[in-house]
Design a protein around this motif. Structure first.
Motif, PDB file in Angstrom:
ATOM      1  N   MET A 118       0.829  -1.200   0.000  1.00 20.15           N
ATOM      2  CA  MET A 118       0.000   0.000   0.000  1.00 20.15           C
ATOM      3  C   MET A 118       0.864   1.251   0.000  1.00 20.15           C
ATOM      4  O   MET A 118       0.560   2.245  -0.675  1.00 20.15           O
ATOM      5  CB  MET A 118      -0.936  -0.002   1.218  1.00 20.15           C
ATOM      6  CG  MET A 118      -1.945   1.131   1.238  1.00 20.15           C
ATOM      7  SD  MET A 118      -2.992   1.114   2.716  1.00 20.15           S
ATOM      8  CE  MET A 118      -3.844  -0.454   2.486  1.00 20.15           C
ATOM      9  N   LYS A 119       1.962   1.206   0.755  1.00 17.69           N
ATOM     10  CA  LYS A 119       2.881   2.339   0.803  1.00 17.69           C
ATOM     11  C   LYS A 119       3.466   2.613  -0.584  1.00 17.69           C
ATOM     12  O   LYS A 119       3.585   3.763  -1.004  1.00 17.69           O
ATOM     13  CB  LYS A 119       4.003   2.048   1.800  1.00 17.69           C
ATOM     14  CG  LYS A 119       4.826   3.251   2.220  1.00 17.69           C
ATOM     15  CD  LYS A 119       5.775   2.880   3.340  1.00 17.69           C
ATOM     16  CE  LYS A 119       6.434   4.112   3.942  1.00 17.69           C
ATOM     17  NZ  LYS A 119       7.342   3.776   5.060  1.00 17.69           N
ATOM     18  N   TRP A 120       3.817   1.546  -1.292  1.00 15.69           N
ATOM     19  CA  TRP A 120       4.325   1.725  -2.650  1.00 15.69           C
ATOM     20  C   TRP A 120       3.266   2.356  -3.547  1.00 15.69           C
ATOM     21  O   TRP A 120       3.556   3.173  -4.421  1.00 15.69           O
ATOM     22  CB  TRP A 120       4.732   0.386  -3.249  1.00 15.69           C
ATOM     23  CG  TRP A 120       5.860  -0.311  -2.565  1.00 15.69           C
ATOM     24  CD1 TRP A 120       6.571   0.132  -1.474  1.00 15.69           C
ATOM     25  CD2 TRP A 120       6.403  -1.594  -2.891  1.00 15.69           C
ATOM     26  NE1 TRP A 120       7.512  -0.795  -1.117  1.00 15.69           N
ATOM     27  CE2 TRP A 120       7.444  -1.863  -1.965  1.00 15.69           C
ATOM     28  CE3 TRP A 120       6.106  -2.537  -3.869  1.00 15.69           C
ATOM     29  CZ2 TRP A 120       8.189  -3.035  -2.002  1.00 15.69           C
ATOM     30  CZ3 TRP A 120       6.840  -3.710  -3.915  1.00 15.69           C
ATOM     31  CH2 TRP A 120       7.880  -3.956  -2.993  1.00 15.69           C
ATOM     32  N   GLY A 121       2.020   1.960  -3.326  1.00 17.81           N
ATOM     33  CA  GLY A 121       0.930   2.443  -4.165  1.00 17.81           C
ATOM     34  C   GLY A 121       0.575   3.895  -3.948  1.00 17.81           C
ATOM     35  O   GLY A 121      -0.187   4.474  -4.735  1.00 17.81           O
ATOM     36  N   PHE A 122       1.107   4.510  -2.885  1.00 18.41           N
ATOM     37  CA  PHE A 122       0.816   5.925  -2.615  1.00 18.41           C
ATOM     38  C   PHE A 122       1.578   6.866  -3.545  1.00 18.41           C
ATOM     39  O   PHE A 122       1.280   8.062  -3.593  1.00 18.41           O
ATOM     40  CB  PHE A 122       1.160   6.281  -1.170  1.00 18.41           C
ATOM     41  CG  PHE A 122       0.157   5.768  -0.169  1.00 18.41           C
ATOM     42  CD1 PHE A 122      -1.142   5.474  -0.539  1.00 18.41           C
ATOM     43  CD2 PHE A 122       0.515   5.598   1.157  1.00 18.41           C
ATOM     44  CE1 PHE A 122      -2.067   5.001   0.373  1.00 18.41           C
ATOM     45  CE2 PHE A 122      -0.402   5.129   2.087  1.00 18.41           C
ATOM     46  CZ  PHE A 122      -1.689   4.832   1.701  1.00 18.41           C
ATOM     47  N   LEU A 123       2.580   6.364  -4.258  1.00 16.60           N
ATOM     48  CA  LEU A 123       3.347   7.231  -5.147  1.00 16.60           C
ATOM     49  C   LEU A 123       2.437   7.791  -6.236  1.00 16.60           C
ATOM     50  O   LEU A 123       1.613   7.066  -6.801  1.00 16.60           O
ATOM     51  CB  LEU A 123       4.499   6.465  -5.793  1.00 16.60           C
ATOM     52  CG  LEU A 123       5.631   5.998  -4.866  1.00 16.60           C
ATOM     53  CD1 LEU A 123       6.679   5.242  -5.667  1.00 16.60           C
ATOM     54  CD2 LEU A 123       6.280   7.177  -4.159  1.00 16.60           C
ATOM     55  N   PRO A 124       2.584   9.062  -6.563  1.00 13.37           N
ATOM     56  CA  PRO A 124       1.767   9.631  -7.648  1.00 13.37           C
ATOM     57  C   PRO A 124       2.162   9.045  -8.999  1.00 13.37           C
ATOM     58  O   PRO A 124       3.193   8.382  -9.130  1.00 13.37           O
ATOM     59  CB  PRO A 124       2.088  11.129  -7.566  1.00 13.37           C
ATOM     60  CG  PRO A 124       3.431  11.199  -6.918  1.00 13.37           C
ATOM     61  CD  PRO A 124       3.489  10.044  -5.964  1.00 13.37           C
ATOM     62  N   ALA A 125       1.343   9.310  -9.998  1.00 18.35           N
ATOM     63  CA  ALA A 125       1.630   8.811 -11.343  1.00 18.35           C
ATOM     64  C   ALA A 125       2.951   9.388 -11.843  1.00 18.35           C
ATOM     65  O   ALA A 125       3.313  10.522 -11.504  1.00 18.35           O
ATOM     66  CB  ALA A 125       0.496   9.187 -12.283  1.00 18.35           C
ATOM     67  N   PRO A 126       3.707   8.627 -12.635  1.00 19.57           N
ATOM     68  CA  PRO A 126       4.987   9.131 -13.165  1.00 19.57           C
ATOM     69  C   PRO A 126       4.807  10.442 -13.912  1.00 19.57           C
ATOM     70  O   PRO A 126       3.826  10.632 -14.649  1.00 19.57           O
ATOM     71  CB  PRO A 126       5.429   8.003 -14.111  1.00 19.57           C
ATOM     72  CG  PRO A 126       4.745   6.780 -13.606  1.00 19.57           C
ATOM     73  CD  PRO A 126       3.420   7.255 -13.070  1.00 19.57           C
ATOM     74  N   ASP A 127       5.738  11.365 -13.689  1.00 14.97           N
ATOM     75  CA  ASP A 127       5.677  12.660 -14.375  1.00 14.97           C
ATOM     76  C   ASP A 127       6.942  12.931 -15.189  1.00 14.97           C
ATOM     77  O   ASP A 127       7.190  14.058 -15.608  1.00 14.97           O
ATOM     78  CB  ASP A 127       5.462  13.784 -13.365  1.00 14.97           C
ATOM     79  CG  ASP A 127       6.586  13.857 -12.319  1.00 14.97           C
ATOM     80  OD1 ASP A 127       7.547  13.057 -12.401  1.00 14.97           O
ATOM     81  OD2 ASP A 127       6.511  14.733 -11.426  1.00 14.97           O
ATOM     82  N   GLY A 128       7.750  11.900 -15.382  1.00 13.83           N
ATOM     83  CA  GLY A 128       8.978  12.064 -16.146  1.00 13.83           C
ATOM     84  C   GLY A 128      10.191  12.375 -15.300  1.00 13.83           C
ATOM     85  O   GLY A 128      11.326  12.277 -15.775  1.00 13.83           O
ATOM     86  N   PRO A 132       6.567  11.752   2.351  1.00 16.69           N
ATOM     87  CA  PRO A 132       7.647  11.378   1.418  1.00 16.69           C
ATOM     88  C   PRO A 132       7.163  10.805   0.095  1.00 16.69           C
ATOM     89  O   PRO A 132       7.827  10.972  -0.929  1.00 16.69           O
ATOM     90  CB  PRO A 132       8.432  10.330   2.219  1.00 16.69           C
ATOM     91  CG  PRO A 132       8.219  10.714   3.645  1.00 16.69           C
ATOM     92  CD  PRO A 132       6.804  11.203   3.699  1.00 16.69           C
ATOM     93  N   ALA A 133       6.013  10.120   0.096  1.00 15.45           N
ATOM     94  CA  ALA A 133       5.507   9.552  -1.152  1.00 15.45           C
ATOM     95  C   ALA A 133       5.248  10.627  -2.198  1.00 15.45           C
ATOM     96  O   ALA A 133       5.295  10.364  -3.407  1.00 15.45           O
ATOM     97  CB  ALA A 133       4.222   8.763  -0.896  1.00 15.45           C
ATOM     98  N   VAL A 134       4.985  11.845  -1.747  1.00 14.37           N
ATOM     99  CA  VAL A 134       4.727  12.962  -2.664  1.00 14.37           C
ATOM    100  C   VAL A 134       5.959  13.843  -2.833  1.00 14.37           C
ATOM    101  O   VAL A 134       6.348  14.192  -3.946  1.00 14.37           O
ATOM    102  CB  VAL A 134       3.538  13.804  -2.156  1.00 14.37           C
ATOM    103  CG1 VAL A 134       3.321  15.030  -3.044  1.00 14.37           C
ATOM    104  CG2 VAL A 134       2.281  12.956  -2.094  1.00 14.37           C
ATOM    105  N   ALA A 135       6.586  14.207  -1.714  1.00 15.14           N
ATOM    106  CA  ALA A 135       7.771  15.072  -1.745  1.00 15.14           C
ATOM    107  C   ALA A 135       8.752  14.565  -0.701  1.00 15.14           C
ATOM    108  O   ALA A 135       8.722  14.995   0.449  1.00 15.14           O
ATOM    109  CB  ALA A 135       7.397  16.525  -1.481  1.00 15.14           C
ATOM    110  N   GLY A 136       9.605  13.638  -1.100  1.00 16.03           N
ATOM    111  CA  GLY A 136      10.556  13.044  -0.175  1.00 16.03           C
ATOM    112  C   GLY A 136      11.971  13.507  -0.446  1.00 16.03           C
ATOM    113  O   GLY A 136      12.279  14.686  -0.298  1.00 16.03           O
ATOM    114  N   LEU A 137      12.849  12.583  -0.855  1.00 12.09           N
ATOM    115  CA  LEU A 137      14.238  12.929  -1.134  1.00 12.09           C
ATOM    116  C   LEU A 137      14.311  13.897  -2.315  1.00 12.09           C
ATOM    117  O   LEU A 137      13.744  13.623  -3.374  1.00 12.09           O
ATOM    118  CB  LEU A 137      15.029  11.652  -1.435  1.00 12.09           C
ATOM    119  CG  LEU A 137      16.539  11.815  -1.604  1.00 12.09           C
ATOM    120  CD1 LEU A 137      17.195  12.282  -0.306  1.00 12.09           C
ATOM    121  CD2 LEU A 137      17.161  10.512  -2.074  1.00 12.09           C
TER     122      LEU A 137
END
Length: 444
Positions: free
Chosen positions: A64-74, A196-201
């Motif tokens: 589920m944590k992996w699935g929180f990443l937003p769609a690829p934006d390049g 972090p899933a949205v704005a992490g490293l």
């Protein structure tokens, strides 16, 4: 559940188990080959269906944590492995990385492929130089074998792994403080959201996972979700490393299904040291509420431990017998949390300082009748008000110890802990205090 389930630890005792050739001979990198033949989304689905939950303490579902990443934006996205193991009593990730580093690296590659990451980081404690060097060597071996770099195993997938040594701060085990430290900043927790899933490293989508969580992924790809869920309980699936330390006959790592009890683990570990009985223990490290011998049969899964009033945490089972002063043990833990507080927020910075002062008074037998209520009041003012979980964790041993052993805290108003519980009785090693005359001779 009276048997162990060696999966991560299955080959720890093999000759040069940490070498790539040994790992491959034992079936290593089969999971990676299977993952690369699947679509990344299908790998995420497989991990979700396995029910794997984060093995770093919080127990959040990994897929589920992996699935929180937003769609690829390049742009880039990152995987960061939290190997900054520093909770008192927690000692599972370091032996895993020492004995089977390739298991972690394979898990990193599979996870990176699943989330679309091309540069992963392993953040390890700088003090464990031997682990840092072993990881560096293992990454080199994997790269030379074609498991890292460009076009991994002809799949078209590229990945580099950076092993980063931290500077030694407990707070960097908190995922956002770890990210700040990785960026070269002072390690302090960030305000969330954004997560972090949205704005992490580097302000990019990032997954932060524990060592054991990532190392468990290859087995899921090889054995399948049904194999993984055949172990553990319905909501706490799979296997886990249970670290037994303290007053136990055979301390060490015991890999078993989640849901096993301390009574069963102690039976395998030879019980509490001979001639003594269990007094109290931690189910998940020093930042979790303590348990007593009344909790021997609590299933060690996330739901059961939570229902009983504590947290499974990192499954660091510190065992203390009747020779141990609860007040002294808690005082040592609070000294640690006071020292490791980053100072960013007032409740934790000031609260741990005053908790340490009061605990020191009670340990010395110089407390007052009001100190116990003052401790509880301080904990109420820290819990839920600190910037991160460090403050909350510092309150757990205090409140639970008072709940189960209030009479020892009351004794701290008139008798030192070392008088009530002489240190030489609880020590696991030869205890020979240095006398003042001996010290005088040394200085002379």
């Amino acid at each position: 559940m009276t048997t162990l389930t060696p999966v991560l630890s299955a080959h720890w005792d093999a000759d040069r188990a940490w070498k790539l050739a040994r790992y491959e001979a034992d079936g290593g990198y089969r999971g990676l080959r299977r993952a690369l033949a699947m679509a990344p989304a299908d790998v995420v689905t497989a991990v979700k269906e396995s029910g794997l939950r984060g093995r770093g303490g919080a127990g959040f579902p990994t897929g589920m944590k992996w699935g929180f990443l937003p769609a690829p934006d390049g742009g880039p996205r990152y995987l960061v492995v939290n190997a900054d193991e520093s909770e008192p009593g927690t000692c599972k990730d370091i032996p895993l990385m020492m004995a089977s580093p390739q298991e972690l690296i394979e898990g990193v590659i599979i996870t990176s492929y699943a989330i679309g990451c091309h540069h992963a980081f392993i953040y390890v404690r700088g003090e464990v130089v031997h682990v840092y060097r072993r990881l560096l060597e293992s990454v080199r071996e994997a790269r030379e074998a074609g498991y890292l770099g460009t076009d991994i195993l002809g799949s078209g997938f590229d990945l580099e792994i950076t092993v980063h040594a931290g500077a030694g701060a407990y707070i960097c085990g908190e995922e956002t403080a770890l990210l700040d430290s990785l960026e070269g900043l002072r390690g302090q927790p960030r305000l969330k959201p954004p997560f972090p899933a949205v704005a992490g490293l580097y302000a990019r989508p990032t997954v932060v996972n524990n060592v054991e969580s990532v190392a468990s992924v290859p087995g899921i790809l090889v054995g399948g979700a049904d194999w993984f869920t055949s172990m553990g309980t319905e909501r706490s699936a799979g296997h886990g490393l249970f670290s037994l330390s303290g007053h136990v006959t055979r301390p060490g790592q015991y890999e078993a299904p989640l849901g096993i009890t301390l009574r069963e683990l102690l039976d395998m570990a030879g019980g509490v040291r001979e001639g003594h009985r269990l007094k109290f223990w931690t189910p998940g490290g020093s930042s979790t509420p303590i348990f007593t011998d009344a909790h021997l049969d609590v299933p060690l899964d996330y739901e059961s431990v939570g229902k009983a009033g504590s947290m499974l945490g990192t499954r660091a089972l510190q065992i203390f017998d009747e020779t141990t002063s609860v007040v002294k043990a808690v005082s040592r833990w609070i000294q640690f949390y006071k020292h490791e507080s980053c100072g960013k927020c007032t409740p934790c910075r000031e609260g741990t300082f005053w908790l340490a002062q009061i605990m020191a008074r009670l340990e010395a037998g110089q407390g007052t009748a009001a100190d116990i209520d003052l401790l509880l009041d301080l904990c109420d003012n820290i819990l839920g008000r600190a910037f991160c979980a460090l403050g909350d964790g510092a309150t757990s041993p205090v409140t639970s110890a008072i709940q189960y052993f209030r009479e020892e805290f009351e004794a701290g108003t008139h008798t030192p802990a070392d008088v009530l519980f002489p240190p030489e009785r609880s020590s696991l090693f030869d205890y020979t205090p240095r006398r003042s005359t001996q010290l005088a001779g040394v200085h002379a």
